[in-house]
Scaffold this active site. Structure first.
Site, PDB file in Angstrom:
ATOM      1  N   ARG A  28       0.863  -1.285   0.095  1.00  0.00           N
ATOM      2  CA  ARG A  28       0.121   0.093  -0.035  1.00  0.00           C
ATOM      3  C   ARG A  28       0.837   1.312   0.222  1.00  0.00           C
ATOM      4  NH1 ARG A  28      -5.611  -0.489   1.674  1.00  0.00           N
ATOM      5  NH2 ARG A  28      -6.208  -2.434   0.698  1.00  0.00           N
ATOM      6  N   ARG A  32      -4.044   6.517   0.529  1.00  0.00           N
ATOM      7  CA  ARG A  32      -4.613   7.442   1.246  1.00  0.00           C
ATOM      8  C   ARG A  32      -3.691   8.368   2.253  1.00  0.00           C
ATOM      9  NH1 ARG A  32      -9.728   4.301   2.762  1.00  0.00           N
ATOM     10  NH2 ARG A  32      -8.014   2.945   3.275  1.00  0.00           N
ATOM     11  N   ARG A  41      -7.796  10.873  -6.342  1.00  0.00           N
ATOM     12  CA  ARG A  41      -8.996   9.939  -5.902  1.00  0.00           C
ATOM     13  C   ARG A  41     -10.194  10.789  -5.880  1.00  0.00           C
ATOM     14  NH1 ARG A  41     -12.475   6.933  -5.152  1.00  0.00           N
ATOM     15  NH2 ARG A  41     -12.949   5.472  -3.782  1.00  0.00           N
ATOM     16  N   ASP A  78      -6.540  -3.894  -7.319  1.00  0.00           N
ATOM     17  CA  ASP A  78      -7.157  -4.382  -5.916  1.00  0.00           C
ATOM     18  C   ASP A  78      -7.442  -5.663  -6.440  1.00  0.00           C
ATOM     19  OD1 ASP A  78      -8.113  -3.260  -3.578  1.00  0.00           O
ATOM     20  OD2 ASP A  78      -9.492  -4.755  -4.156  1.00  0.00           O
ATOM     21  N   TYR A 154     -14.299 -12.734   0.568  1.00  0.00           N
ATOM     22  CA  TYR A 154     -14.739 -11.466   0.230  1.00  0.00           C
ATOM     23  C   TYR A 154     -16.138 -11.977  -0.696  1.00  0.00           C
ATOM     24  CZ  TYR A 154     -11.246  -8.617   2.047  1.00  0.00           C
ATOM     25  OH  TYR A 154     -10.454  -7.861   3.124  1.00  0.00           O
TER      26      TYR A 154
HETATM   27  O1  CP3 Z   1       0.082   0.162  -3.118  1.00  0.00           O
HETATM   28  C1  CP3 Z   1      -0.325  -1.072  -3.183  1.00  0.00           C
HETATM   29  O2  CP3 Z   1      -0.151  -1.860  -2.430  1.00  0.00           O
HETATM   30  C2  CP3 Z   1      -1.295  -1.272  -4.643  1.00  0.00           C
HETATM   31  C3  CP3 Z   1      -2.411  -1.155  -4.385  1.00  0.00           C
HETATM   32  C4  CP3 Z   1      -3.378  -2.122  -3.835  1.00  0.00           C
HETATM   33  C5  CP3 Z   1      -4.525  -1.654  -3.191  1.00  0.00           C
HETATM   34  N1  CP3 Z   1      -5.365  -3.000  -2.558  1.00  0.00           N
HETATM   35  C6  CP3 Z   1      -5.189  -0.465  -3.287  1.00  0.00           C
HETATM   36  C7  CP3 Z   1      -6.294   0.039  -2.405  1.00  0.00           C
HETATM   37  C8  CP3 Z   1      -3.165  -3.560  -3.133  1.00  0.00           C
HETATM   38  C9  CP3 Z   1      -1.948  -4.448  -3.328  1.00  0.00           C
HETATM   39  C10 CP3 Z   1      -4.404  -4.142  -2.556  1.00  0.00           C
HETATM   40  C11 CP3 Z   1      -4.643  -5.385  -2.126  1.00  0.00           C
HETATM   41  C12 CP3 Z   1      -5.928  -5.698  -1.233  1.00  0.00           C
HETATM   42  N2  CP3 Z   1      -7.044  -5.109  -1.365  1.00  0.00           N
HETATM   43  C13 CP3 Z   1      -5.771  -6.589  -0.202  1.00  0.00           C
HETATM   44  C14 CP3 Z   1      -4.649  -7.545   0.096  1.00  0.00           C
HETATM   45  C15 CP3 Z   1      -3.738  -6.904   1.025  1.00  0.00           C
HETATM   46  C16 CP3 Z   1      -4.164  -6.604   2.331  1.00  0.00           C
HETATM   47  O3  CP3 Z   1      -4.255  -5.265   2.653  1.00  0.00           O
HETATM   48  O4  CP3 Z   1      -4.637  -7.346   3.140  1.00  0.00           O
HETATM   49  C17 CP3 Z   1      -7.005  -6.631   0.314  1.00  0.00           C
HETATM   50  C18 CP3 Z   1      -7.646  -7.706   1.177  1.00  0.00           C
HETATM   51  C19 CP3 Z   1      -7.866  -5.532  -0.524  1.00  0.00           C
HETATM   52  C20 CP3 Z   1      -9.249  -5.384  -0.460  1.00  0.00           C
HETATM   53  C21 CP3 Z   1      -9.724  -4.193  -0.226  1.00  0.00           C
HETATM   54  N3  CP3 Z   1      -9.503  -2.867  -1.080  1.00  0.00           N
HETATM   55  C22 CP3 Z   1     -10.306  -3.574   0.986  1.00  0.00           C
HETATM   56  C23 CP3 Z   1     -10.785  -4.583   2.174  1.00  0.00           C
HETATM   57  C24 CP3 Z   1     -10.303  -2.299   0.761  1.00  0.00           C
HETATM   58  C25 CP3 Z   1     -11.079  -1.343   1.936  1.00  0.00           C
HETATM   59  C26 CP3 Z   1     -10.008  -0.865   2.963  1.00  0.00           C
HETATM   60  C27 CP3 Z   1      -9.473   0.314   2.681  1.00  0.00           C
HETATM   61  O5  CP3 Z   1      -8.205   0.248   2.752  1.00  0.00           O
HETATM   62  O6  CP3 Z   1     -10.130   1.345   2.195  1.00  0.00           O
HETATM   63  C28 CP3 Z   1      -9.725  -2.117  -0.284  1.00  0.00           C
HETATM   64  C29 CP3 Z   1      -9.713  -0.554  -1.029  1.00  0.00           C
HETATM   65  C30 CP3 Z   1      -8.165   0.011  -1.517  1.00  0.00           C
HETATM   66  N4  CP3 Z   1      -7.330  -0.743  -2.182  1.00  0.00           N
HETATM   67  C31 CP3 Z   1      -7.765   1.243  -1.409  1.00  0.00           C
HETATM   68  C32 CP3 Z   1      -6.571   1.155  -2.143  1.00  0.00           C
HETATM   69  C33 CP3 Z   1      -5.471   2.320  -2.152  1.00  0.00           C
HETATM   70  C34 CP3 Z   1      -8.568   2.431  -0.567  1.00  0.00           C
HETATM   71  C35 CP3 Z   1      -9.659   2.739  -1.534  1.00  0.00           C
HETATM   72  C36 CP3 Z   1      -9.777   4.418  -1.598  1.00  0.00           C
HETATM   73  O7  CP3 Z   1      -8.742   5.039  -1.874  1.00  0.00           O
HETATM   74  O8  CP3 Z   1     -10.875   4.880  -1.564  1.00  0.00           O
END
Ligand code: CP3
Length: 348
Positions: A28, A32, A41, A78, A154
């Site tokens: 990540r 944000r 975003r 994602d 999920y």
């Molecule tokens: O920088 C990176 O790592 C690359 C991008 C990336 C994202 N998600 C962007 C994202 C990666 C590798 C992921 C993986 C991901 N997504 C996982 C596995 C890793 C982990 O964190 O356990 C999982 C379980 C998800 C599913 C997911 N995506 C959830 C549960 C959420 C909501 C929680 C949150 O943090 O908001 C997301 C959204 C998400 N994925 C965001 C980002 C930058 C935030 C959304 C936003 O900007 O509004």
């Protein structure tokens, strides 16, 4: 002639070299906590649409590289693009996270179409192509996907913030049905990862973030075996592309995970003692991790001590510095820069 040091440092660890200081990237690293991410975003209402916009997705992948000079970039996307590409309804709701139209019966599973996946995810390959041209030549490009169990969780629960209870119950009560879902995900994920490599991904990571929710028996069946099958398929098509597993919270089962899946690297969550990992995980496997993401929020001496301990415990091994889980939104951006300097020996 290329000597070994002209090769990207993140790739050198996969050749078995204990690079010092170790290559660094952070899960990540785009997101944000960065004001420049929030600015982009704010202009794109749908998170999935953002993931499918190659210009915006490549731009936010590059943002942290401009600030911190990471050794690897992870493509912005994602893990839930796979259920979306399979035909399940997926949305991201403000303040709530992912919301999916749940799949809990064989009939509901029948909407999933594995043959749509490769083409539906073309925008992600486009993002990778842009990034292969634009990242610095010392930076490696990482592609990724969720591992089947974590994505299935999920898909079945329909939202985050659960421990996968319904999914686990289904896997126990009707294993043949649940395995159908896992089989679909193994196939879809393998095809997706192979296309990512063709588009320029140099290393792949499979995120099994919910591996630690399972019993020993289910861990073997739903984490180890599906990851193993994906590694086998992707390696047959893309020999030489390193694959990193991330069986988060897998504890004492992590060495068995590494042995049986054949991953080239393993990302360790912050609960894993690194001296134990060095002693118990096969020498052929690159270790990656495992700074507590809270230490990046806190910063200062506590963060520095955490970093120094990790560097000390891993100095004899091919190792890549990372967190135990992703950077959280409350992280002050300057702490990330301070951590990088500490790891690279540029601060006292
Ligand atoms: O920088 C990176 O790592 C690359 C991008 C990336 C994202 N998600 C962007 C994202 C990666 C590798 C992921 C993986 C991901 N997504 C996982 C596995 C890793 C982990 O964190 O356990 C999982 C379980 C998800 C599913 C997911 N995506 C959830 C549960 C959420 C909501 C929680 C949150 O943090 O908001 C997301 C959204 C998400 N994925 C965001 C980002 C930058 C935030 C959304 C936003 O900007 O509004």
């Amino acid at each position: 002639m290329a000597d070994s040091t002209s090769k990207k440092s993140f790739l050198r660890v996969f050749d078995g070299e204990a690079v010092s200081p170790p290559p660094i990237w952070m899960m990540r690293q785009a997101g944000r906590y960065l004001p420049e991410y929030r600015a982009i975003r704010a202009n794109i209402p749908s998170f999935l649409e953002f993931c499918y916009s190659p210009d915006a997705a490549s731009e936010v992948t590059l943002q942290p590289l401009r600030r911190y000079n990471f050794d690897a970039a992870i493509v912005f996307a994602d893990i839930l693009v796979i259920p979306d590409a399979l035909g399940q309804e997926v949305a991201f709701k403000e303040g709530e996270g992912p919301v999916l139209e749940p799949i809990r019966t064989l009939e509901e599973m029948s909407i999933l179409d594995v043959d749509r996946v490769e083409e539906a995810l073309t925008p992600v390959y486009e993002t990778l192509k842009i990034l292969s041209r634009e990242i610095p030549e010392t930076t490696s490009l990482i592609g990724f996907a969720g591992a089947p169990w974590t994505v299935a969780l999920y898909m079945v629960e329909g939202r985050g913030k659960t421990e996968g209870e319904r999914a686990r119950d289904w896997a126990y009560s009707a294993p043949q049905e649940f395995h159908k879902l896992i089989d679909i995900l193994v196939e879809a994920t393998s095809r997706y990862l192979i296309q990512q490599v063709k588009a320029g991904a140099e290393v792949l990571q499979l995120f099994d973030s919910w591996a630690g929710a399972l019993s020993v028996e289910q861990f073997r069946e739903l984490v180890i075996e599906p990851n193993r099958r994906i590694v086998e398929k992707v390696r047959a098509a893309c020999p030489g592309t390193p694959i990193i597993g991330f069986p988060r919270n897998g504890g004492v089962l992590i060495p068995e995970f590494v042995e049986k899946t054949g991953v080239d690297g393993v990302s360790l969550d912050h609960s894993v003692p690194l001296d134990w990992a060095v002693d118990n995980i096969s020498d052929n496997c690159v270790l990656q991790g495992n700074l507590d993401n809270r230490l990046l929020v806190v910063g200062g001496d506590a963060m520095n001590r955490g970093i120094d301990t990790i560097l000390e415990q891993t100095k004899s091994r091919p190792f890549a510095f990372n967190l135990g889980h992703g950077i959280v939104p409350q992280t002050p951006p300057e702490h990330v820069g301070q951590a990088m300097d500490r790891i690279r020996g540029l601060s006292s």
